[in-house]
Design a protein around this motif. Structure first.
Motif, short mmCIF file in Angstrom:
data_model
loop_
_atom_site.label_atom_id
_atom_site.label_comp_id
_atom_site.label_asym_id
_atom_site.label_seq_id
_atom_site.Cartn_x
_atom_site.Cartn_y
_atom_site.Cartn_z
N TYR A 187 27.14 -2.91 58.74
CA TYR A 187 27.37 -3.26 60.15
C TYR A 187 28.64 -4.09 60.24
O TYR A 187 29.02 -4.79 59.31
CB TYR A 187 26.21 -4.09 60.72
CG TYR A 187 24.92 -3.34 60.93
CD1 TYR A 187 23.99 -3.22 59.90
CD2 TYR A 187 24.62 -2.78 62.17
CE1 TYR A 187 22.79 -2.55 60.10
CE2 TYR A 187 23.42 -2.11 62.38
CZ TYR A 187 22.52 -2.01 61.34
OH TYR A 187 21.33 -1.34 61.55
N LYS A 193 28.87 -11.31 69.45
CA LYS A 193 28.28 -9.99 69.72
C LYS A 193 27.23 -9.64 68.67
O LYS A 193 27.15 -10.26 67.61
CB LYS A 193 29.37 -8.92 69.74
CG LYS A 193 30.38 -9.11 70.86
CD LYS A 193 31.30 -7.92 70.97
CE LYS A 193 32.25 -8.09 72.15
NZ LYS A 193 33.16 -6.91 72.29
N GLY A 194 26.43 -8.63 68.99
CA GLY A 194 25.45 -8.16 68.03
C GLY A 194 26.10 -7.26 66.99
O GLY A 194 27.19 -6.73 67.20
N PRO A 195 25.44 -7.06 65.85
CA PRO A 195 25.99 -6.17 64.82
C PRO A 195 26.15 -4.74 65.35
O PRO A 195 25.26 -4.23 66.04
CB PRO A 195 24.94 -6.23 63.71
CG PRO A 195 24.23 -7.53 63.92
CD PRO A 195 24.20 -7.72 65.40
N LEU A 253 14.71 -5.37 57.68
CA LEU A 253 16.00 -5.31 57.01
C LEU A 253 16.31 -6.67 56.41
O LEU A 253 16.15 -7.69 57.07
CB LEU A 253 17.12 -4.94 57.98
CG LEU A 253 17.25 -3.48 58.42
CD1 LEU A 253 18.42 -3.32 59.37
CD2 LEU A 253 17.38 -2.54 57.25
N LEU A 302 18.34 -11.69 68.17
CA LEU A 302 18.84 -10.33 68.29
C LEU A 302 17.68 -9.34 68.31
O LEU A 302 16.73 -9.47 67.55
CB LEU A 302 19.76 -9.99 67.11
CG LEU A 302 21.10 -10.73 67.08
CD1 LEU A 302 21.67 -10.76 65.68
CD2 LEU A 302 22.08 -10.04 68.03
N GLN A 321 18.98 0.99 62.66
CA GLN A 321 18.65 0.05 63.73
C GLN A 321 19.91 -0.27 64.51
O GLN A 321 20.94 -0.62 63.93
CB GLN A 321 18.03 -1.22 63.15
CG GLN A 321 16.73 -0.95 62.40
CD GLN A 321 16.10 -2.20 61.82
OE1 GLN A 321 16.34 -3.31 62.30
NE2 GLN A 321 15.27 -2.03 60.80
N TYR A 322 19.81 -0.16 65.85
CA TYR A 322 20.93 -0.44 66.73
C TYR A 322 20.65 -1.74 67.46
O TYR A 322 19.58 -1.89 68.08
CB TYR A 322 21.12 0.71 67.73
CG TYR A 322 21.48 2.01 67.05
CD1 TYR A 322 20.49 2.90 66.64
CD2 TYR A 322 22.81 2.34 66.80
CE1 TYR A 322 20.81 4.08 66.00
CE2 TYR A 322 23.14 3.52 66.16
CZ TYR A 322 22.13 4.38 65.75
OH TYR A 322 22.46 5.55 65.11
N PHE A 323 21.62 -2.65 67.40
CA PHE A 323 21.40 -4.01 67.89
C PHE A 323 21.92 -4.22 69.31
O PHE A 323 22.91 -3.62 69.73
CB PHE A 323 22.08 -5.03 66.96
CG PHE A 323 21.33 -5.25 65.68
CD1 PHE A 323 21.46 -4.37 64.62
CD2 PHE A 323 20.49 -6.35 65.54
CE1 PHE A 323 20.76 -4.57 63.44
CE2 PHE A 323 19.79 -6.56 64.37
CZ PHE A 323 19.92 -5.67 63.31
N GLY A 324 21.26 -5.13 70.00
CA GLY A 324 21.73 -5.60 71.28
C GLY A 324 22.71 -6.75 71.09
O GLY A 324 23.00 -7.16 69.96
N PRO A 325 23.20 -7.31 72.21
CA PRO A 325 24.21 -8.38 72.13
C PRO A 325 23.65 -9.74 71.76
O PRO A 325 24.40 -10.64 71.41
CB PRO A 325 24.79 -8.40 73.54
CG PRO A 325 23.67 -7.91 74.40
CD PRO A 325 22.95 -6.88 73.59
#
Lengths: 114, 114
Positions: free
Chosen positions: A36, A42-44, A102, B91, B103-107
């Motif tokens: 990432y 900001k988020g990853p 994770l 997060l 996994q897709y992260f938010g801000p």
């Protein structure tokens, strides 16, 4: 205990100066390795997933590779906009035996100067 | 399409107050995760939801922390009787299917406890 270690902690490069970031891992059965990018505040942001030793993936100036013990993120001819913290992570079983958790390394903070 | 959204983006509270943090995952994603990121600690797993299965709560640091996911979509992380050590960025991430999917992260929500 599953562990992820990243090196170096910080890296300063001149624009165009290629280099590599390292991610060493110890897990009981690799189920994937994720890279990432994270910008301040900001988020990853997802970059790559690698699942097996020998696998390679590329995106623009970035190339990720995987061996049985470590992964490298190669940055070719970096630009100032590549400046960010790069995180790697591996999934590890939670209490229920799934692999939703994770484990992240501490990250490498890259600064590319023009 | 729309990514993971979180609200509020920033929250300042006084020690001892309760706070609620909200996460809207990517539409259609079945798995949802909460992590905490604090200086010197990196990203720490808190809790994971997958479909209708019991959540994996193995990362929650104390019984002051709880989370729920309603209708298989929106999730709320609640911290009761906040302490200064709870200050961190919280997060949320979602993934299309069962782990070890990406996994897709938010801000994130930046929580400051005074």
């Amino acid at each position: 205990e599953d562990q992820v270690t990243q090196s170096p902690e910080a890296l300063r490069l001149q624009e165009g100066e290629s280099s590599s970031l390292n991610c060493s891992y110890t897990v009981s059965g690799l189920r994937g390795l994720f890279w990432y990018r994270q910008d301040p505040g900001k988020g990853p942001e997802f970059l790559f997933t690698l699942y097996s030793a020998g696998e390679e993936k590329e995106k623009e100036r970035l190339k990720a590779t995987l061996t049985k013990k470590e992964s490298f993120l190669h940055i070719t001819a970096p630009k100032p906009e590549d400046s960010a913290t790069y995180l790697c992570a591996v999934p590890t079983p939670g209490r229920s035996g799934n692999t939703g958790k994770l484990i992240f390394g501490q990250g490498t903070t890259l600064q590319v100067k023009p | 399409g729309a990514g993971v959204s979180q609200s509020p983006s920033n929250k300042v509270t006084e020690k001892g107050k309760d706070v609620e943090l909200r996460c809207d995952p990517i539409s259609g994603h079945t798995a949802l995760y909460w992590y905490r990121q604090s200086l010197g600690q990196g990203l720490e797993f808190l809790i994971y939801f997958q479909g209708n299965s019991a959540p994996d709560k193995s990362g929650l640091p104390s019984d002051r922390f709880s989370a729920e996911r309603t209708g298989g979509s929106v999730s709320t992380l609640t911290i009761q009787r906040t302490q200064q050590e709870d200050s961190a960025v919280y997060l949320c991430a979602s993934s299309p299917s069962s782990p070890p999917d990406t996994q897709y992260f938010g801000p994130g929500t930046r929580l400051t406890v005074l």
